[in-house]
Design an enzyme around this catalytic site. Structure first.
Site, short mmCIF file in Angstrom:
data_model
loop_
_atom_site.label_atom_id
_atom_site.label_comp_id
_atom_site.label_asym_id
_atom_site.label_seq_id
_atom_site.Cartn_x
_atom_site.Cartn_y
_atom_site.Cartn_z
N HIS A 82 -2.80 -0.41 11.61
CA HIS A 82 -3.54 0.62 10.87
C HIS A 82 -4.95 0.13 10.60
O HIS A 82 -5.16 -1.01 10.19
CB HIS A 82 -2.84 0.91 9.54
CG HIS A 82 -3.49 2.02 8.78
ND1 HIS A 82 -3.17 3.34 8.99
CD2 HIS A 82 -4.46 2.01 7.84
CE1 HIS A 82 -3.91 4.10 8.21
NE2 HIS A 82 -4.70 3.32 7.51
N SER A 183 -1.55 4.18 -0.85
CA SER A 183 -1.60 5.32 0.08
C SER A 183 -1.33 4.84 1.51
O SER A 183 -0.48 5.39 2.23
CB SER A 183 -2.99 5.98 -0.03
OG SER A 183 -3.26 6.80 1.06
N1 URA Z 1 -6.79 5.92 4.15
C1 URA Z 1 -5.63 6.33 3.56
O1 URA Z 1 -4.66 6.62 4.24
N2 URA Z 1 -5.59 6.42 2.22
C2 URA Z 1 -6.64 6.11 1.42
O2 URA Z 1 -6.51 6.19 0.21
C3 URA Z 1 -7.83 5.70 2.03
C4 URA Z 1 -7.88 5.60 3.40
#
Ligand code: URA
Length: 440
Positions: A82, A183
């Site tokens: 990611h 998140s």
């Molecule tokens: N990317 C995400 O998936 N969540 C965030 O809060 C910031 C970037």
């Protein structure tokens, strides 16, 4: 339990309990806790922060708020990757086939672009016929048979994040380390991989503008991974200028294919190889040094490009794009941006470059906007390059002259050209594991 008391406790800087966090997340997803109370809590978290334990409780509750992917039917160690988001970041398009070509399965769920950053799904959709909406069983079949698939998130993956992220976006609470960490990690955990490699971007084009913030975010996410038994490693990489020379959907796919052919710019090539090597290391393919060699050999032998072709074809795309870039739809209008003065490119504002590309049509301001898959920018000059007045700094691609006017103005404002030769900053800044931070 009352939401009022939870907000008050966080406002006063106290640590929330797992029960309070569960009450908040389940109530917010069920609709029994209104947006105004969730916003108040997000703002209290923004100011008071969270302890590492609270961050992992929040992450776990969010991850469990919807469907959890089960990748256990796929053989071997599954490694996800990611990026926290940047400009010109097309690494997944090259890294996924490099890793898969060694036999490590890559079952990847990606997102769309928003604001100044692009998204892998939009990029892939610039390949004629390519589908990112593939139902679950077929997705697993492709990974089983081909070794790699990149698709959109299922609708019910981490609904808590969907709601909370939309709320944070309009309440000035996005750039909070506990909220970003939970998140991102909740989605990675729900996506089912055994190990997670994070590319935490740092600089003018990233959420984290300073190294200290990037390090804090990386540490928070590595810590969450450890607590939920998913081995997690984070690389902190420079986003003070766009990655590679291409910005915009089909232009970035072309550059990713160039990485697989061994003829892409050095920064994007080295980033992809290092990310791939770290994924292979997490998949127990050898030491980090031997995995670096393995990743490079997969490119040099053509195995990674062959895997890319197979992935494109399995997802309905026209694999001829790998050999013939005219298969991509072409932009109707192009324009060259010329250097207004002579000097050195001292710095570039990566966020402005991303916004220029979005203004050309490559990005979206709200999540329902359509994107022009042909639009974008090819940079001819980057930080540390010498320019003479009138040199081509970049070529812009769009569907209209008006958009070119806007994009040209914005891109020009991203360049700082002046008298002194700048010092080039390294691309890799640090590697963060549970053992600590290794600075490069
Ligand atoms: N990317 C995400 O998936 N969540 C965030 O809060 C910031 C970037």
């Amino acid at each position: 339990m009352r939401m009022y008391d939870i907000i008050k406790r966080k406002r006063d800087g106290l640590e929330l309990t797992p029960q309070e966090i569960n009450y908040f997340v389940s109530g917010y997803v069920a609709g029994t806790i209104p947006d105004y109370q969730a916003s108040a809590l997000a703002m209290a978290i923004f100011f008071k922060g969270m302890t590492p334990r609270e961050i992992s409780w929040l992450t776990w509750e969010m991850a469990c708020s919807g469907e959890m992917m089960d990748l256990s039917s796929l053989p071997g160690i599954k490694v996800d990757k990611h990026s926290t988001g940047g400009v010109g970041d097309k690494t997944t398009l090259a890294v996924a086939p490099i890793v898969a070509s060694t036999g490590v399965p890559v079952a990847k769920m990606s997102g769309r672009g928003l604001g100044h950053t692009g998204g892998t799904l939009d990029k892939l959709e610039s390949i004629p016929g390519f589908s990112v909406e593939i139902e679950h069983d077929r997705f697993l079949d492709i990974v089983r048979n081909v070794g790699v698939a990149v698709v959109g998130q299922t609708a019910n993956l981490v609904p808590a994040d969907k709601k909370l992220y939309a709320l944070r976006d309009v309440t000035a609470t996005v750039d909070s380390i506990p909220l970003i960490a939970s998140s991102i990690m909740s989605k990675k955990i729900a996506a089912g991989a055994d190990c997670i490699l994070l590319d935490v971007k740092c600089g003018s084009g990233a959420f984290m503008k300073t190294f200290d913030d990037a390090e804090a975010l990386a540490r928070a996410m590595v810590d969450i991974g450890e607590k939920v038994h998913r081995t997690t490693v984070a690389l902190i990489t420079n986003m003070d200028q766009p990655l590679g020379n291409a910005i915009g959907n089909s232009l970035e796919v072309r550059e990713a294919i160039d990485v697989l052919k061994g003829c892409a710019p050095e920064d994007i090539t080295e980033t992809c190889l290092e990310l791939a090597a770290n994924m292979l290391f997490l998949a127990h393919k050898g030491t980090l040094i031997s995995c670096r060699g393995l990743a490079r050999r997969q490119v040099e032998s053509g195995a990674a490009l062959k895997k890319f072709r197979q992935m494109v074809s399995a997802q309905g795309g026209d694999e001829r794009v790998a050999d013939d870039y005219s298969v991509f739809e072409q932009a109707r209008c192009t324009r060259e941006l010329l250097a207004p003065v002579s000097g050195w490119v001292k710095s570039m504002d990566a966020e402005r470059c991303g916004l220029a590309s979005a203004a050309l049509g490559a990005g979206r301001a709200t999540k329902d906007d359509a994107v022009d898959l042909t639009a974008g920018i090819i940079l001819n000059r980057k930080v540390g390059d010498r320019v003479t007045k009138g040199d081509v700094l970049a070529t812009l691609y769009s569907s209209s002259e008006e958009k070119l006017d806007d994009g040209e103005r914005r891109l020009l404002s991203a360049f700082d050209i002046g008298g002194n030769r700048p010092v080039r900053t390294p691309h890799f800044l640090a590697r963060v594991t549970t053992e600590g931070v290794e600075r490069f």
